[in-house]
Design a protein around this motif. Structure first.
Motif, PDB file in Angstrom:
ATOM      1  N   LEU A  35      -3.183  -6.917 -17.426  1.00 59.21           N
ATOM      2  CA  LEU A  35      -2.434  -7.785 -16.633  1.00 59.21           C
ATOM      3  C   LEU A  35      -1.097  -7.626 -16.523  1.00 59.21           C
ATOM      4  N   LEU A  36      -0.748  -7.392 -15.336  1.00 54.52           N
ATOM      5  CA  LEU A  36       0.902  -7.245 -15.244  1.00 54.52           C
ATOM      6  C   LEU A  36       1.360  -8.366 -14.189  1.00 54.52           C
ATOM      7  N   ARG A  37       2.173  -9.041 -14.607  1.00 54.27           N
ATOM      8  CA  ARG A  37       2.818 -10.094 -13.935  1.00 54.27           C
ATOM      9  C   ARG A  37       4.433  -9.913 -13.623  1.00 54.27           C
ATOM     10  N   ASP A  38       4.773 -10.082 -12.315  1.00 52.15           N
ATOM     11  CA  ASP A  38       6.028  -9.941 -12.075  1.00 52.15           C
ATOM     12  C   ASP A  38       6.580 -11.045 -11.169  1.00 52.15           C
ATOM     13  N   TYR A  39       7.800 -11.232 -11.178  1.00 53.69           N
ATOM     14  CA  TYR A  39       8.420 -12.306 -10.220  1.00 53.69           C
ATOM     15  C   TYR A  39       9.437 -11.923  -9.228  1.00 53.69           C
ATOM     16  N   GLY A  40       8.970 -10.741  -8.412  1.00 52.01           N
ATOM     17  CA  GLY A  40       9.590 -10.038  -7.579  1.00 52.01           C
ATOM     18  C   GLY A  40       9.327 -10.432  -6.202  1.00 52.01           C
ATOM     19  N   ARG A  41       9.643  -9.508  -5.472  1.00 52.43           N
ATOM     20  CA  ARG A  41       9.156  -9.517  -3.928  1.00 52.43           C
ATOM     21  C   ARG A  41       7.485  -9.593  -3.961  1.00 52.43           C
ATOM     22  N   LYS A  42       6.994 -10.235  -3.192  1.00 53.51           N
ATOM     23  CA  LYS A  42       5.643 -10.283  -2.935  1.00 53.51           C
ATOM     24  C   LYS A  42       4.975  -8.859  -2.310  1.00 53.51           C
ATOM     25  N   ALA A  43       3.942  -8.295  -2.949  1.00 53.70           N
ATOM     26  CA  ALA A  43       3.789  -7.326  -2.519  1.00 53.70           C
ATOM     27  C   ALA A  43       2.624  -7.419  -1.103  1.00 53.70           C
ATOM     28  N   ASP A  44       3.446  -6.501  -0.168  1.00 56.26           N
ATOM     29  CA  ASP A  44       2.351  -6.482   1.215  1.00 56.26           C
ATOM     30  C   ASP A  44       0.999  -5.631   0.739  1.00 56.26           C
ATOM     31  N   LEU A  45       0.030  -6.335   0.581  1.00 53.30           N
ATOM     32  CA  LEU A  45      -1.227  -5.986   0.462  1.00 53.30           C
ATOM     33  C   LEU A  45      -1.678  -4.710   1.451  1.00 53.30           C
ATOM     34  N   SER A  46      -1.456  -5.040   2.659  1.00 50.56           N
ATOM     35  CA  SER A  46      -1.963  -4.085   3.489  1.00 50.56           C
ATOM     36  C   SER A  46      -1.217  -2.636   3.573  1.00 50.56           C
ATOM     37  N   LYS A  47       0.068  -2.742   2.745  1.00 43.14           N
ATOM     38  CA  LYS A  47       0.713  -1.464   2.737  1.00 43.14           C
ATOM     39  C   LYS A  47       0.612  -0.688   1.286  1.00 43.14           C
ATOM     40  N   ILE A  48      -0.313  -1.659   0.269  1.00 34.50           N
ATOM     41  CA  ILE A  48      -0.480  -0.687  -0.817  1.00 34.50           C
ATOM     42  C   ILE A  48      -1.717   0.036  -0.509  1.00 34.50           C
ATOM     43  N   LYS A  49      -1.621   1.218  -0.640  1.00 33.10           N
ATOM     44  CA  LYS A  49      -2.812   2.033  -0.496  1.00 33.10           C
ATOM     45  C   LYS A  49      -2.225   3.605  -0.973  1.00 33.10           C
ATOM     46  N   SER A  50      -3.284   4.225  -1.310  1.00 36.44           N
ATOM     47  CA  SER A  50      -2.920   5.430  -1.654  1.00 36.44           C
ATOM     48  C   SER A  50      -2.603   6.407  -0.393  1.00 36.44           C
ATOM     49  N   ARG A  51      -1.631   7.433  -0.590  1.00 38.67           N
ATOM     50  CA  ARG A  51      -1.201   8.002   0.662  1.00 38.67           C
ATOM     51  C   ARG A  51      -2.126   9.354   0.931  1.00 38.67           C
ATOM     52  N   GLU A  52      -2.163   9.929   1.971  1.00 39.64           N
ATOM     53  CA  GLU A  52      -2.756  11.231   2.322  1.00 39.64           C
ATOM     54  C   GLU A  52      -2.448  12.161   1.330  1.00 39.64           C
ATOM     55  N   LEU A  53      -3.515  12.788   0.599  1.00 36.35           N
ATOM     56  CA  LEU A  53      -3.028  13.853  -0.439  1.00 36.35           C
ATOM     57  C   LEU A  53      -2.542  15.003   0.265  1.00 36.35           C
ATOM     58  N   ASP A  54      -3.048  15.358   1.477  1.00 37.57           N
ATOM     59  CA  ASP A  54      -2.532  16.522   2.381  1.00 37.57           C
ATOM     60  C   ASP A  54      -1.198  16.294   2.726  1.00 37.57           C
ATOM     61  N   ASP A  55      -0.813  15.101   2.709  1.00 37.01           N
ATOM     62  CA  ASP A  55       0.903  14.971   3.098  1.00 37.01           C
ATOM     63  C   ASP A  55       1.556  15.336   1.867  1.00 37.01           C
TER      64      ASP A  55
END
Lengths: 159, 114
Positions: A101-121
């Motif tokens: 479990l990893l806890r931070d107190y920083g900027r909240k993650a935008d879950l819609s932007k947390i994704k694996s990028r296209e590996l072809d890129d």
């Protein structure tokens, strides 16, 4: 080290209070500042705990990579490179695996932007989330806490 | 914790030897050396990873950036000596097909001579 059942170790909300030490069986808490120089400590801790959990060396290195990537993302994205903010890491040995479990107190993650990028890129950067998801069996982000984020990672023994 | 050194192999080529863990803390050191060489338009850059036991995505990103830079002037950036766990990071990222990767320096040099 005897392991608790994973049922006993529920995924409690880990807005844990570090003012009060709370040592428990099969659990290790690590608090580090968001300083990249200290990431090796996290990796070394993982290497030891995954050995206790029964993972083979290849898996142990992969889990160390995934947790290292998660810490790097906290430093880069939640804390924007600040080296003096808290990263709290709770390791729990499960019956057949390891939970981190990893806890931070920083900027909240935008879950819609947390994704694996296209590996072809083919471009520098953006691989961390892909590596985490490739290695770990459970990857859960929680940004519903009052402040900061909680990331839950789990890896299970195959045998 | 990280040691990065360079040596010339001929007028066109340089070997970058890296020893230690390449992570968020140390990868800028690797980047500095690679960018310095690409700014000089070094034709062939061979990266010796035989003494790298750990590399994270920031290390991989640094090498991708180097590869893109050498591509701009028709140079090459070649990797050799990857440990299994380091190679796995490239495989997971599907970059093992993007980079030229050789088991050792001799094989890498032989390829350059072809």
């Amino acid at each position: 080290m005897q392991m608790d059942s994973s049922k006993k170790q529920s995924r409690e909300s880990v807005a844990w209070d570090w003012q009060t030490p709370d040592p428990r069986p099969n659990q290790v808490d690590l608090a580090i500042p968001s300083d990249p120089r200290l990431l090796r400590i996290v990796r070394l801790t993982i290497m030891h705990l995954t050995e206790l959990a029964g993972f083979v060396e290849e898996e142990r290195k992969s889990v160390a990579l995934a947790v290292d990537e998660a810490c790097s993302n906290i430093i880069k994205h939640a804390y924007h490179g600040a080296t003096d903010r808290p990263i709290l890491i709770r390791f729990q040995l499960l019956d057949r695996g390891l939970r981190v479990l990893l806890r931070d107190y920083g900027r909240k993650a935008d879950l819609s932007k947390i994704k694996s990028r296209e590996l072809d890129d083919i471009r520098p950067g953006g691989l961390g989330v892909h590596l985490i998801r490739s290695v770990m069996d459970v990857v859960e982000y929680d940004n519903s806490l009052e402040d900061g984020n909680l990331l839950t990672l789990e890896k299970y023994l195959r045998r | 914790m990280l040691d990065v050194s360079t040596r010339n192999i001929d007028k066109k080529g340089v070997v970058i030897a890296i020893a230690g863990d390449v992570d968020l803390y140390s990868s800028p050191e690797v980047r500095k050396v690679i960018i310095d060489l690409t700014n000089k338009k070094t034709k062939n850059i061979l990266v010796d990873l035989s003494r790298v036991s750990y590399m994270d995505s920031s290390g991989v990103a640094t090498l991708v950036e180097g590869l893109q830079q050498v591509g701009k002037y028709g140079g090459k950036l070649i990797l050799f000596g990857l440990e299994a766990s380091v190679k796995e990071v490239f495989e997971l990222s599907r970059l093992d097909k993007v980079f030229e990767i050789y088991p050792d320096e001799k094989t890498a040099l032989d390829h350059l001579k072809k």
